[in-house]
Design an enzyme around this catalytic site. Sequence first.
Site, PDB file in Angstrom:
ATOM      1  N   LYS A  72       0.639  23.525  -6.685  1.00 40.32           N
ATOM      2  CA  LYS A  72       0.491  24.435  -5.905  1.00 40.32           C
ATOM      3  C   LYS A  72      -0.784  24.196  -5.069  1.00 40.32           C
ATOM      4  O   LYS A  72      -0.764  24.782  -3.842  1.00 40.32           O
ATOM      5  CB  LYS A  72       0.026  25.880  -6.541  1.00 40.32           C
ATOM      6  CG  LYS A  72       0.924  26.329  -7.773  1.00 40.32           C
ATOM      7  CD  LYS A  72       0.336  27.187  -8.714  1.00 40.32           C
ATOM      8  CE  LYS A  72       1.344  27.396  -9.864  1.00 40.32           C
ATOM      9  NZ  LYS A  72       0.543  28.193 -11.102  1.00 40.32           N
ATOM     10  N   GLY A  73      -1.467  23.189  -5.446  1.00 41.09           N
ATOM     11  CA  GLY A  73      -2.753  22.749  -4.629  1.00 41.09           C
ATOM     12  C   GLY A  73      -2.489  22.620  -3.204  1.00 41.09           C
ATOM     13  O   GLY A  73      -3.642  22.729  -2.335  1.00 41.09           O
TER      14      GLY A  73
ATOM     15  N   PHE B 122     -15.371  16.604  -9.565  1.00 36.72           N
ATOM     16  CA  PHE B 122     -14.349  17.592  -9.628  1.00 36.72           C
ATOM     17  C   PHE B 122     -14.564  18.741  -8.658  1.00 36.72           C
ATOM     18  O   PHE B 122     -15.737  19.478  -8.598  1.00 36.72           O
ATOM     19  CB  PHE B 122     -14.053  18.198 -11.019  1.00 36.72           C
ATOM     20  CG  PHE B 122     -12.802  18.959 -11.250  1.00 36.72           C
ATOM     21  CD1 PHE B 122     -11.828  17.980 -11.603  1.00 36.72           C
ATOM     22  CD2 PHE B 122     -12.664  20.240 -10.889  1.00 36.72           C
ATOM     23  CE1 PHE B 122     -10.452  18.666 -11.829  1.00 36.72           C
ATOM     24  CE2 PHE B 122     -11.405  20.630 -11.191  1.00 36.72           C
ATOM     25  CZ  PHE B 122     -10.255  19.883 -11.468  1.00 36.72           C
TER      26      PHE B 122
ATOM     27  N   ASP C 167      -7.607  23.850  -7.829  1.00 42.31           N
ATOM     28  CA  ASP C 167      -8.122  24.842  -8.941  1.00 42.31           C
ATOM     29  C   ASP C 167      -8.783  24.136  -9.979  1.00 42.31           C
ATOM     30  O   ASP C 167      -8.820  23.014 -10.317  1.00 42.31           O
ATOM     31  CB  ASP C 167      -6.773  25.376  -9.539  1.00 42.31           C
ATOM     32  CG  ASP C 167      -6.057  24.540 -10.446  1.00 42.31           C
ATOM     33  OD1 ASP C 167      -5.713  23.424  -9.820  1.00 42.31           O
ATOM     34  OD2 ASP C 167      -6.130  24.749 -11.507  1.00 42.31           O
TER      35      ASP C 167
ATOM     36  N   ASP D 202      -6.095  11.365  -6.981  1.00 42.55           N
ATOM     37  CA  ASP D 202      -7.181  10.895  -7.883  1.00 42.55           C
ATOM     38  C   ASP D 202      -6.683   9.478  -8.433  1.00 42.55           C
ATOM     39  O   ASP D 202      -7.109   8.515  -7.703  1.00 42.55           O
ATOM     40  CB  ASP D 202      -7.265  12.227  -9.152  1.00 42.55           C
ATOM     41  CG  ASP D 202      -8.140  12.028  -9.870  1.00 42.55           C
ATOM     42  OD1 ASP D 202      -9.412  11.199  -9.565  1.00 42.55           O
ATOM     43  OD2 ASP D 202      -8.137  12.366 -11.157  1.00 42.55           O
TER      44      ASP D 202
ATOM     45  N   LYS E   8      -9.783  10.374  -3.780  1.00 42.10           N
ATOM     46  CA  LYS E   8     -11.058   9.783  -4.521  1.00 42.10           C
ATOM     47  C   LYS E   8     -10.670   8.222  -4.806  1.00 42.10           C
ATOM     48  O   LYS E   8     -10.132   8.108  -5.918  1.00 42.10           O
ATOM     49  CB  LYS E   8     -11.154  10.468  -5.775  1.00 42.10           C
ATOM     50  CG  LYS E   8     -11.584  11.974  -5.873  1.00 42.10           C
ATOM     51  CD  LYS E   8     -11.725  12.581  -7.380  1.00 42.10           C
ATOM     52  CE  LYS E   8     -11.705  13.877  -7.353  1.00 42.10           C
ATOM     53  NZ  LYS E   8     -11.500  14.339  -8.665  1.00 42.10           N
TER      54      LYS E   8
ATOM     55  N   GLU F 294      -0.159  16.268   0.030  1.00 40.14           N
ATOM     56  CA  GLU F 294      -0.742  16.481  -1.335  1.00 40.14           C
ATOM     57  C   GLU F 294      -2.117  16.873  -1.022  1.00 40.14           C
ATOM     58  O   GLU F 294      -2.904  16.826   0.226  1.00 40.14           O
ATOM     59  CB  GLU F 294      -0.661  15.188  -1.906  1.00 40.14           C
ATOM     60  CG  GLU F 294      -1.368  15.051  -3.250  1.00 40.14           C
ATOM     61  CD  GLU F 294      -0.867  16.084  -4.336  1.00 40.14           C
ATOM     62  OE1 GLU F 294      -0.701  17.140  -4.152  1.00 40.14           O
ATOM     63  OE2 GLU F 294      -0.487  15.466  -5.307  1.00 40.14           O
ATOM     64  N   ASP F 295      -2.740  17.732  -2.046  1.00 41.72           N
ATOM     65  CA  ASP F 295      -4.080  18.219  -1.936  1.00 41.72           C
ATOM     66  C   ASP F 295      -5.221  17.183  -2.048  1.00 41.72           C
ATOM     67  O   ASP F 295      -6.176  17.034  -1.260  1.00 41.72           O
ATOM     68  CB  ASP F 295      -4.127  19.370  -3.004  1.00 41.72           C
ATOM     69  CG  ASP F 295      -3.875  18.933  -4.405  1.00 41.72           C
ATOM     70  OD1 ASP F 295      -3.287  17.778  -4.568  1.00 41.72           O
ATOM     71  OD2 ASP F 295      -4.166  19.819  -5.195  1.00 41.72           O
TER      72      ASP F 295
ATOM     73  N   ARG G  62      -8.545  28.572  -6.108  1.00 40.84           N
ATOM     74  CA  ARG G  62      -7.758  28.246  -5.153  1.00 40.84           C
ATOM     75  C   ARG G  62      -7.922  28.807  -3.847  1.00 40.84           C
ATOM     76  O   ARG G  62      -7.817  28.152  -2.680  1.00 40.84           O
ATOM     77  CB  ARG G  62      -6.315  28.274  -5.554  1.00 40.84           C
ATOM     78  CG  ARG G  62      -5.898  27.454  -6.596  1.00 40.84           C
ATOM     79  CD  ARG G  62      -4.238  27.731  -6.680  1.00 40.84           C
ATOM     80  NE  ARG G  62      -3.616  27.106  -7.918  1.00 40.84           N
ATOM     81  CZ  ARG G  62      -3.418  26.021  -8.378  1.00 40.84           C
ATOM     82  NH1 ARG G  62      -3.611  24.841  -7.450  1.00 40.84           N
ATOM     83  NH2 ARG G  62      -2.990  25.436  -9.622  1.00 40.84           N
TER      84      ARG G  62
HETATM   85  P1  IMP Z   1      -3.418  11.749  -9.992  1.00 41.47           P
HETATM   86  O1  IMP Z   1      -2.138  11.950 -10.613  1.00 41.47           O
HETATM   87  O2  IMP Z   1      -4.601  11.516 -11.080  1.00 41.47           O
HETATM   88  O3  IMP Z   1      -3.637  11.275  -8.659  1.00 41.47           O
HETATM   89  O4  IMP Z   1      -3.818  13.498  -9.801  1.00 41.47           O
HETATM   90  C1  IMP Z   1      -3.615  14.293  -8.661  1.00 41.47           C
HETATM   91  C2  IMP Z   1      -3.516  15.560  -9.010  1.00 41.47           C
HETATM   92  O5  IMP Z   1      -4.431  16.009 -10.135  1.00 41.47           O
HETATM   93  C3  IMP Z   1      -3.816  16.618  -7.826  1.00 41.47           C
HETATM   94  O6  IMP Z   1      -2.643  16.915  -7.199  1.00 41.47           O
HETATM   95  C4  IMP Z   1      -4.472  17.811  -8.365  1.00 41.47           C
HETATM   96  O7  IMP Z   1      -3.660  18.923  -8.704  1.00 41.47           O
HETATM   97  C5  IMP Z   1      -5.251  17.125  -9.610  1.00 41.47           C
HETATM   98  N1  IMP Z   1      -6.621  16.905  -9.335  1.00 41.47           N
HETATM   99  C6  IMP Z   1      -7.198  15.626  -9.521  1.00 41.47           C
HETATM  100  N2  IMP Z   1      -8.690  15.644  -9.040  1.00 41.47           N
HETATM  101  C7  IMP Z   1      -8.781  16.984  -8.648  1.00 41.47           C
HETATM  102  C8  IMP Z   1      -9.937  17.670  -8.546  1.00 41.47           C
HETATM  103  O8  IMP Z   1     -11.028  17.284  -8.339  1.00 41.47           O
HETATM  104  N3  IMP Z   1      -9.871  19.000  -8.537  1.00 41.47           N
HETATM  105  C9  IMP Z   1      -8.571  19.802  -8.710  1.00 41.47           C
HETATM  106  N4  IMP Z   1      -7.540  19.003  -8.988  1.00 41.47           N
HETATM  107  C10 IMP Z   1      -7.633  17.726  -8.990  1.00 41.47           C
HETATM  108 MG    MG Z   2      -1.592  18.114  -6.636  1.00 38.23          MG
END
Ligand code: IMP
Ligand code: MG
Length: 175
Positions: free
Chosen positions: A41-42, A150, A157, A101, A129, A97-98, A163
């Site tokens: 949803k982000g 974070f 969220d 990470d 990040k 994408e939001d 959000r």
């Molecule tokens: P990844 O697979 O580790 O790259 O994670 C990506 C997803 O983790 C994002 O689409 C977010 O939904 C969530 N996420 C990662 N870091 C944060 C943060 O700092 N705040 C909120 N959601 C996060």
């Molecule tokens: Mg996301």
Amino acid sequence: MKENVKILLSEQEVDRRIEEIAGQISRDYAGQEVHLICVLKGAVFFMCELAKRITVPVTMDFMSVSSYGNDTKSSGVVKIVKDLDEPLDGKNVLIVEDIIDSGRTLSYLIEILEKRNPASLRLCTLLDKPERRIAQVTVDYTCFNIPDEFVVGYGLDYAQKYRNLPFIGVVTFSD
Ligand code: IMP
Ligand code: MG
């Protein structure tokens, strides 16, 4: 534990940067259509603001994958919760994408979407990040690189909250 949210990027800063990225996308896709895929949803707030500012024809679809529980650490588990409604054959697909990470979610998504024969497949993110990367992904459009903290707001969220904040904030915890 009390949660506090400190502003990292103001609404004006975010909106100004989205305008720039939308301009870049509009130039890159000049004379073509772009099919935006929102990762729920982000990315909802970001995708709406981005789509409003793109000047080439836009179509949209939505997908939901899970990679996190109600926690601030990646579980490493990625599964499709809601798939796209439309096929991708011959489309210029831009994943919206939001935040990236570890990169696990996106590297998995890109792998499955590439198999659906899009004409092109690119990635646009509101936040990145880079220090946290585990899985390698090529990001075509990044609004902001941020430190390893974070963040919430603008669609992001913490345990489904925050959000709706119009800015990007850092969550800290105190007793
Ligand atoms: P990844 O697979 O580790 O790259 O994670 C990506 C997803 O983790 C994002 O689409 C977010 O939904 C969530 N996420 C990662 N870091 C944060 C943060 O700092 N705040 C909120 N959601 C996060
Ligand atoms: Mg996301």
